[in-house]
Design a protein around this motif. Sequence first.
Motif, short mmCIF file in Angstrom:
data_model
loop_
_atom_site.label_atom_id
_atom_site.label_comp_id
_atom_site.label_asym_id
_atom_site.label_seq_id
_atom_site.Cartn_x
_atom_site.Cartn_y
_atom_site.Cartn_z
N TYR A 384 0.80 -1.22 0.00
CA TYR A 384 0.00 0.00 0.00
C TYR A 384 0.83 1.27 0.00
N SER A 411 -1.79 -8.07 -1.00
CA SER A 411 -1.19 -7.67 0.28
C SER A 411 -0.19 -8.74 0.71
N LEU A 432 -6.78 1.19 2.17
CA LEU A 432 -7.19 0.59 0.90
C LEU A 432 -7.73 1.67 -0.04
N LEU A 449 -9.10 -6.63 -6.58
CA LEU A 449 -8.72 -7.00 -5.22
C LEU A 449 -8.29 -8.45 -5.14
N PHE A 476 -10.90 -9.64 2.01
CA PHE A 476 -11.52 -8.34 2.24
C PHE A 476 -12.94 -8.47 2.78
#
Length: 892
Positions: A384, A411, A432, A449, A476
Motif C-alpha cells: 500500500y 497484500s 485501501l 482486489l 476483504f
Amino acid sequence: MSTTALPDWFQKPENRFRTAAFWFWHHLPTPQMCREAIADMKRAGLGCILVQARLAMPLSDYLSPNYLALCRLVSDLAEEHGLSIEIYDEYGWMSGHGGGLTVQGADHLRERHLFWTTGILQNGQTILQISGIDATFLDFLGPAGRRWTHEGGKARWGLWQIVAGGVIPSRTLLQPSQIRFLETSDSGCTVQIIAPDLPDETPVALFVAATCLTSRLVNYLLPETAERFSNRVYAPLRAAFPKAEAFFFDHPYAGFYTWNGQNSGSGPDAIHNSLLWDDSLIDAGINGIVLLDAVYGTDPQAASRRAYLFETYARQMHHAFFGTLRRWCDTHDIGLTGHELLPHVGGWNLLGGLDGIDARVSPGVDYFDIDTFKTQTVTDAADYSTQLSAILGDSLARAHGRTRCTVEQYSTGREVGRPSLHGQWDLSLSRLRAQMIRHILQGARRVLLHALFLPDAIHPNPSHQSDPRFDFAPGFNLQPWWEDAPDVLEEVARLSAFLEDGTPIRSVALLYPLEELRESSSTPDCAAHFGFWAEALMDAGVGYTVIDEKQISEETVCNGWLHLVSGQFDTLILPDVTVVRDPQTLSILEKFSHTGGRLLRSGKAITTSRNDRTRWIEGPVITTSEITRLIKENFPPPLLSIEGQPQRITLQRLTPSLLRIAIFNDSDQERTARLAPAPRERILLEWRCNTGVAMSPVCVPANTTFTLSLMPRQLSTFELSVTTAEIHCFPMEDKACLPTSYKKMLKDGWLFQPDPESRPVPIAVECGWEQQGFEYFSGTGIYTLHLSNFNRPYKETLHLVLPKIAGTVKCFINGLQIGKSIEHSASFLLPSSDQDLKITLHIRNTAANTLYPTMDSSLSPTTFLSGLLAPPYIWDGIAQIKQMVRCRAPPL
C-alpha cells in the motif's frame, strides 16, 4: 451552494469502472455460499469477479464436474445480479500448468532447462558436475508450494542432453566427441571433457539440458504447451462461464532454478537462473557461441549477444504461449488479459520488488511485446505504497491504441515485517481507499482486489495443504469494515468514470531501458535510475508516459516533438541508458534534440547501440540524487499544485477549453492547493465522487489564483472551462479559521459493548478497546454516551469531533444516523435540538485482533489498535474558509 445530480454514467458507473475481485476457493463452496456471496458482492459495489482455486483445495477438485457445475452456477448468479465475469485460468497461479493437467499424459511438455558450469583443463581433461538444483523462489509457500509444483514435492531430473561446450576466452566450441556423460541421475549429472590439444589451465564451459520429470510447470517455448493448456483448461472453463468477457493469465514463468557450479570459473554471474530449453532455439540462432558469450562474456560483443539471446528467447516464448492463447480466444470470441511476472512490483525500481531471480528467463521483462497479445492491460501491485504499476500499465495500453489498465492489488506481510503469506489482516479501509485512488490517478481504470475469501476460510481445516487464513490476507469480505466498503467502492468507480474521457496531459516520455536490461551481466544501474525518474516525476506533478524503443522511428519526430501512438512529447528521458537496440534510434534522438526537443538523461555519459558500438550520443553525467533538481529546472510549476510534495493530481483534456481535474490530499494533514492564474476568466465545477452530485459553479476571474483547502485524504474532482458568460466575481478576504468560542470535552461517562446483546461496561476513550480487556475482539464495538441537560450555546452550529479513531465509524444521535467516516479522525454536524443527547458510535476494526495472535505469539493483540484513541469533544469552530476568491454564480 446548491447541488444537482450528474449524468447516470457518473452516478451509477458501469462495471468496467468498478472494483473487481478474485474470489478464492480454498475448497468447493456450497450452492448457498455462492448465492450469499454473489449477493454480497453486488451489495458491496463490485463490478467483476474471478473465481480462483487456491492451494488449500485438493488438486482432484480442480476442474472436476462439481467444480465446473459450481462455476456455471456462479455465472448464472452473476448475470442475475448484473456482475461481469472474467475467467482466472489456473489452479493457484503460474498460468500454463492447469493444476498439472497440461503435462498429464504429455511428459514432453514439462519444463526443460539449460544448465551450465565451468572447469579448468589439466592434462587435457576435466570433469564437471551439475548438482544441487533448487528453486528457492517458492520457499515462502512452504511444503504446500513444493507439492503444488512438483509431484511428490520433489524435483527429479532426466532426459539429460549435452548442448554445447567451449573455450571461454577464445569463443571456440569443442567437438561433440570431446564431451561425454560419466553419470546422470534424477538430481544432476557428471560430464567429462577431453581436449588434449589445449594447454593446461584453459577454462572451458559446459551447457547441458534436462527435463524435470516431476514438474507440473510447463515449457513455454513449445506452442503445443499452450494448445494443450487451452484444450484442457480454457475449453471447460469457457463452457462453464459462457458470458465471461476474458480469460485472465497470471504470472507465467520458468522455475528460477539455481545449482552448484553455476557461478564457477572467471566469468560474471551474467544470467542468474536456468533458461527454459528446446532445440528449436538452436534453429533460431542460439548456438554454443552465443551461449558462451551470453553467460561468460564481459566485453561489448558478449553483451550484444546476451541481448540477442534474450530477445530471441522471449520472442519464441511470447508467440508460442501468448500468441497461441490469443488465437484460441479470438476463435472462441473472448478476450485475453492478465499479467506476467513484474520484478518492480511494490516499488519503482525496475528490479527492486522481487529479490533473487533473473526475470529475463521468464516470459516477462518485455512488457510492451507481451501487451500486444492482450485485449486489456493488467499490471500487479503489492502492498500500500506508491509504485510504478498503474502508470506503466496505462503506458502499455496506450502504446497499443488502448487506454488505461487494471491493477491487481494484493497484500503481503513484507510491508509490515511479517512473512509474505501472513498478509495484512490489519489493513484499514482508509489505507485501501487511498491506494485505489492512487492507482486510478496514475492510469488504472479499475482495481482488482486479491481477494475475497469463502466465509469459513478463517476456520482452518488441518487436512488442508495450506492455511487459508494466511493466504495473502486479508480476505476483504471477512474484514469487519467490509460493511462500510460500498461507499468507498462507489466513490472510486465514479472517479474512474470521471477520468475516462479525454487525453491525459503528459508531455514527457520516459524510455523503458529494455536493451540495457537484456545486455546486463549484473543488476544494471538503469533499473534504479528509471525508478528514481518515475517516482520523482509523479511526486512533482509532471505528467509522463513510459515508452519503449520500438515506438521511436524517423516518422515520429517533427519540430522537436515525438508524435507516438501513446501521445505527443516534447521531452524524452534516458534513465542511465548506455545502449539501445537500433543504431537508427541514436540518429532519431539527435534529430529530436537538434530540432528543439528536450533530451534529459541520468547516469553514464554515452549511449551506443547493440551492433554498432562506434555510433553514440553523449550528455552530462547526472546522479540519481540530482534527478529532483533536474526536474525543477526543466519543468514549470503545474497548472494545479498542492503545497509541498507529493502531488497526486491528474489533468485530463476533453477539448482545448475544457479540462477534468482530480486532486487527492495523500497525507494526514490539511493542505492547500492552488490553481495558477490564467489570462481568461474560468469556471470551476466540482463533481463530487462520494455523492454523485455537482456543486454550483465557481467563477475564477482572469489573472487570479484560486486556492482550495483539502482535508486529510480528501479527493476532489472538477471540470475547468474557459467561459465568456457574464458571471460576477469578487475577491474575498482570506480567513484561516473562524474563531472558536465553545468547546466541550467528552472524556468521561462512555460505555462499551462488543455486541448489541452484551451488557454495557465503562470504557476509557484515551486508548483503544484492545488495551481494556477486549484485545481479541474483532467486529463492531459500540460506544455510548448520555448527555443530560446539555446546555447548547444559543444559535451556534456545533460539531461532534472524534480526533483519533482506529476503524470505521457510524455516528448516531438519539438513534438517528448523522454521519460516517473511514478516516483516522472525523467530525459530524450535530442536529439543532435542545433535548438530551444520546451519542452512539459504531466502530468496526480489522480482523487482526482475532487472527494474528493465534498464528504468532510474538504478535500481541494489543498491537492492533481499535476504537476511540482520544477523547471526543463538541465545538463550534470546525468551519473553515480557505478560498482566496469567492464567486457569485446562479445555482444549477
